[in-house]
Design an enzyme around this catalytic site. Structure first.
Site, PDB file in Angstrom:
ATOM      1  N   GLU A  35      81.162  27.036  52.283  1.00 34.72           N
ATOM      2  CA  GLU A  35      80.403  26.976  53.522  1.00 34.72           C
ATOM      3  C   GLU A  35      80.224  25.500  53.853  1.00 34.72           C
ATOM      4  O   GLU A  35      79.772  24.728  53.006  1.00 34.72           O
ATOM      5  CB  GLU A  35      79.019  27.629  53.348  1.00 34.72           C
ATOM      6  CG  GLU A  35      78.258  27.645  54.663  1.00 34.72           C
ATOM      7  CD  GLU A  35      76.836  28.175  54.551  1.00 34.72           C
ATOM      8  OE1 GLU A  35      76.341  28.345  53.425  1.00 34.72           O
ATOM      9  OE2 GLU A  35      76.211  28.398  55.609  1.00 34.72           O
ATOM     10  N   ARG A 261      78.504  30.860  37.851  1.00 34.22           N
ATOM     11  CA  ARG A 261      78.702  29.524  38.395  1.00 34.22           C
ATOM     12  C   ARG A 261      78.415  28.474  37.336  1.00 34.22           C
ATOM     13  O   ARG A 261      77.790  28.743  36.314  1.00 34.22           O
ATOM     14  CB  ARG A 261      77.827  29.311  39.619  1.00 34.22           C
ATOM     15  CG  ARG A 261      76.333  29.399  39.313  1.00 34.22           C
ATOM     16  CD  ARG A 261      75.528  29.003  40.521  1.00 34.22           C
ATOM     17  NE  ARG A 261      75.900  29.840  41.668  1.00 34.22           N
ATOM     18  CZ  ARG A 261      75.810  29.439  42.930  1.00 34.22           C
ATOM     19  NH1 ARG A 261      75.378  28.248  43.210  1.00 34.22           N
ATOM     20  NH2 ARG A 261      76.128  30.242  43.909  1.00 34.22           N
ATOM     21  N   LYS A 271      72.371  22.381  46.596  1.00 37.86           N
ATOM     22  CA  LYS A 271      72.691  21.633  47.810  1.00 37.86           C
ATOM     23  C   LYS A 271      71.434  21.228  48.546  1.00 37.86           C
ATOM     24  O   LYS A 271      71.394  20.202  49.180  1.00 37.86           O
ATOM     25  CB  LYS A 271      73.559  22.498  48.732  1.00 37.86           C
ATOM     26  CG  LYS A 271      75.036  22.277  48.552  1.00 37.86           C
ATOM     27  CD  LYS A 271      75.790  22.987  49.653  1.00 37.86           C
ATOM     28  CE  LYS A 271      77.237  23.206  49.248  1.00 37.86           C
ATOM     29  NZ  LYS A 271      77.936  24.094  50.185  1.00 37.86           N
TER      30      LYS A 271
END
Length: 562
Positions: A35, A261, A271
RNA sequence: UGGGGUGUAGCCAAGCGGUAAGGCACGGGACUUUGACUCCCGCAUUCGUAGGUUCGAACCCUGCCACCCCAGCCA
């Protein structure tokens, strides 16, 4: 040597191989769906490895597809940066470059199909009401009063949504599934929302945007993706993914496979936090060397080989895990140790005078560029009466096993002579400002007399030839261990600015002036070549963690003015 | 609490009914013109836990425990 290192297999590859063997697919086609709402960090390197790497492993294709179905969070800056970082890592998108937003037409058509087939309906419930009626983890939800609208009414309403007749949030298109499902994701999830906002790819064309759960399976199916790898939190969404593929009537059915992850000890990977550091000026940008972004790591001296090696060694599995930073450090030391040319430089110079060396006289020496790779050649250095060594390589009152320079002790100067420290010169304040030594002139490296062994060897530079430069030593922004525990107590709020910053190590940049380097370094065309100024140039911090302290020459290496 | 996942050494991680790979870290030693690198050696009688099945179980069955994810019109 390289081929002795076998490629590690993982459970995903086992699945893919099974699908191939069973004829469920003829070839492999994956996709990388970032994204564009931030720069890629070390964790994304794992996504890239898993998706692009799987295609590579099976001789298949991998698409790069920007997952941009929410214009509120995404920016063009990031779509450019992300491509650069993927390329830097040495991966590509041989299947093509795509944007989720370029499928908005198809998504829309399929949404109408779902309506016509009675699989979706327009719901007028306000957001809070919808949440309330969704039920809880233990209680089933209740059907929306709008659930049984006619196909015609749904179609009309949906078209009006698209036409922009309603404000944000007024209505939503929902899947007609099962409000009593134990899987909350299946309780009539939203498929389309109204959002009057221009999109960085499609401009003003749309005022309704598909949700991830609806758009992603459609994009995968449309692109002929065979295996769609994503992180663990999407496991509970898989039934929905499969349902969308099914009711849309795609002949091919991509398989979603979830994996854990990457987490790194002491490293801020969210993020949201990274963005905060950038936006509030705590770092100079997404590519600041203290950041765990790929761009930051690159500037700190990490090589793509080291990062890829690290990801592969860390492994791909389904258990939540936190990989020790020491493994990453090991990988970069190993790679740099193998490929970096050796050069001598001192960061904190201490003057050394060789008292039995004639004033003004020098001896040209030939130094190897790499001890294990003679093919990398040699370079020249001159030995003279006045030299510089590292301050920390001298200790007036040595403690324990100190093999470097000390009063009365002998030590070899790398590639030159064995010298004995006879005298220490101090300033008024008592600081050691000079060390006076005598050289054993018979001990020159590579001469007959070179056989004599001493415990320590030091790097040095000749004072007359040395080039002064400024060095910046960067250390990653790390959290302290307590902060990690706090984090684990899990509260959604972003910690307040002070808190958050206090959790990161301060003094993460050390600027040193007056450093001296061998003159041949001034020929450097780009800094990359000399990241490893001194092999073994790393040390332990108070917590016992070992970091490479790499001098970023590109910015900080400033040859003296001619 | 409902559902979905995961538990193998300090940290990762193989293992898929035949008697616990490998890497990092750590400890010891050898070597060394940087104490790095390299090289040896050591590092789980036991796989979250309690039972069961079996000649044989980390692998199969049952119960329990722990941790992670899901109640966005984010992805």
């Amino acid at each position: 040597m390289e081929d002795s290192k076998s490629v590690r297999s993982n459970f995903i590859w086992d699945f893919v191989q099974q699908d191939l063997d069973a004829g469920r697919c003829q070839s492999v086609h994956t996709r990388l769906p970032p994204e564009p709402n931030g720069w890629l960090h070390i964790g994304h390197a794992k996504n890239i490895y898993v998706n692009a790497g799987t295609a590579e492993r099976f001789g298949g294709l991998c698409n790069l597809r920007f997952d941009d179905t929410n214009p509120a969070k995404e920016e063009q800056e990031f779509v450019d940066g992300i491509q650069a970082d993927i390329r830097w890592l040495g991966y590509d998108w041989n299947g093509g470059l795509f944007f989720g937003s370029s499928y908005f037409d198809e998504c829309y058509e399929l949404a109408e199909k779902l309506i016509r087939d009675g699989n979706a309906y327009v719901c007028d419930l306000p957001q809070e009401e919808m949440r309330r009626m969704r039920g809880t983890l233990t209680q089933p939800g209740q059907n929306s009063p709008y659930r049984d609208r006619s196909v015609e009414e749904n179609l009309d309403l949906f078209r009006r949504m698209r036409a922009g007749e309603y404000p944000n949030g007024a209505r939503v298109l929902r899947a007609k599934l099962d409000m009593a499902s134990p899987n909350i994701n299946m309780r009539d999830p939203a498929l389309y929302r109204i959002l009057h906002m221009p999109h960085h790819q499609t401009g003003d064309k749309w005022c309704i945007y598909p949700m991830y759960d609806f758009a992603h399976p459609i994009q995968d199916a449309l692109e002929g993706i065979t295996h769609s790898m994503c992180s663990l939190e999407y496991e509970a969404h898989r039934p929905l993914y499969d349902w969308v593929v099914e009711v849309c009537g795609f002949p091919n059915h991509p398989r979603q496979i979830e994996y854990a992850r990457l987490n790194l000890t002491r490293t801020v990977m969210s993020k949201r936090y990274l963005r905060k550091l950038v936006e509030e000026g705590y770092v100079r940008g997404w590519d600041d060397p203290r950041m765990p972004t790929l761009a930051g790591l690159r500037r700190r001296g990490y090589t793509k080989e080291a990062i890829r090696d690290f990801i592969e060694r860390a492994g791909v599995a389904k258990a939540d895990s936190v990989v020790d930073l020491a493994l990453l450090e090991h990988c970069i030391r190993e790679h740099l140790g193998e490929v970096a040319p050796r050069a001598m430089a001192v960061l904190r110079p201490l003057k050394v005078t060789i008292t039995n060396w004639p004033e003004g006289e020098t001896k040209a020496l030939t130094l190897e560029n790499h001890p294990a790779h003679p093919e990398m050649g040699t370079h020249e250095a001159r030995f003279g009466r006045t030299l510089y060594i590292e301050q920390e390589d001298f200790m007036e009152n040595p403690t324990g096993k100190f093999f470097r320079m000390k009063p009365g002790g002998e030590v070899r100067l790398k590639g030159a002579y064995i010298v004995r420290c006879d005298e220490v010169v101090k300033d008024e304040a008592g600081n050691v400002v000079e060390v006076r030594c005598t050289a054993d002139l018979t001990s020159l490296s590579c001469s007959e007399g070179a056989g004599r062994k001493v415990k320590g060897t030091l790097h040095w530079v000749n004072a007359d030839d040395a080039v002064p430069f400024e060095a910046r030593l960067y250390e990653p922004l790390l959290r302290d261990e307590d902060a990690i525990e706090e984090e684990a107590e899990g509260d959604e709020a972003v910690p307040d600015k002070k808190d958050f910053i206090a959790r990161l190590n301060p003094n993460s940049i050390t600027v040193l002036t007056g450093c001296m380097a061998e003159p041949w370094l001034t020929d450097a065309k780009d800094g990359d070549k000399f990241q490893f100024l001194r092999l073994g140039y790393f040390c332990k911090d108070q917590d016992g963690f070992v970091f490479n302290r790499v001098v970023e020459l590109k910015d900080s290496f400033k040859p003296a003015a001619k």
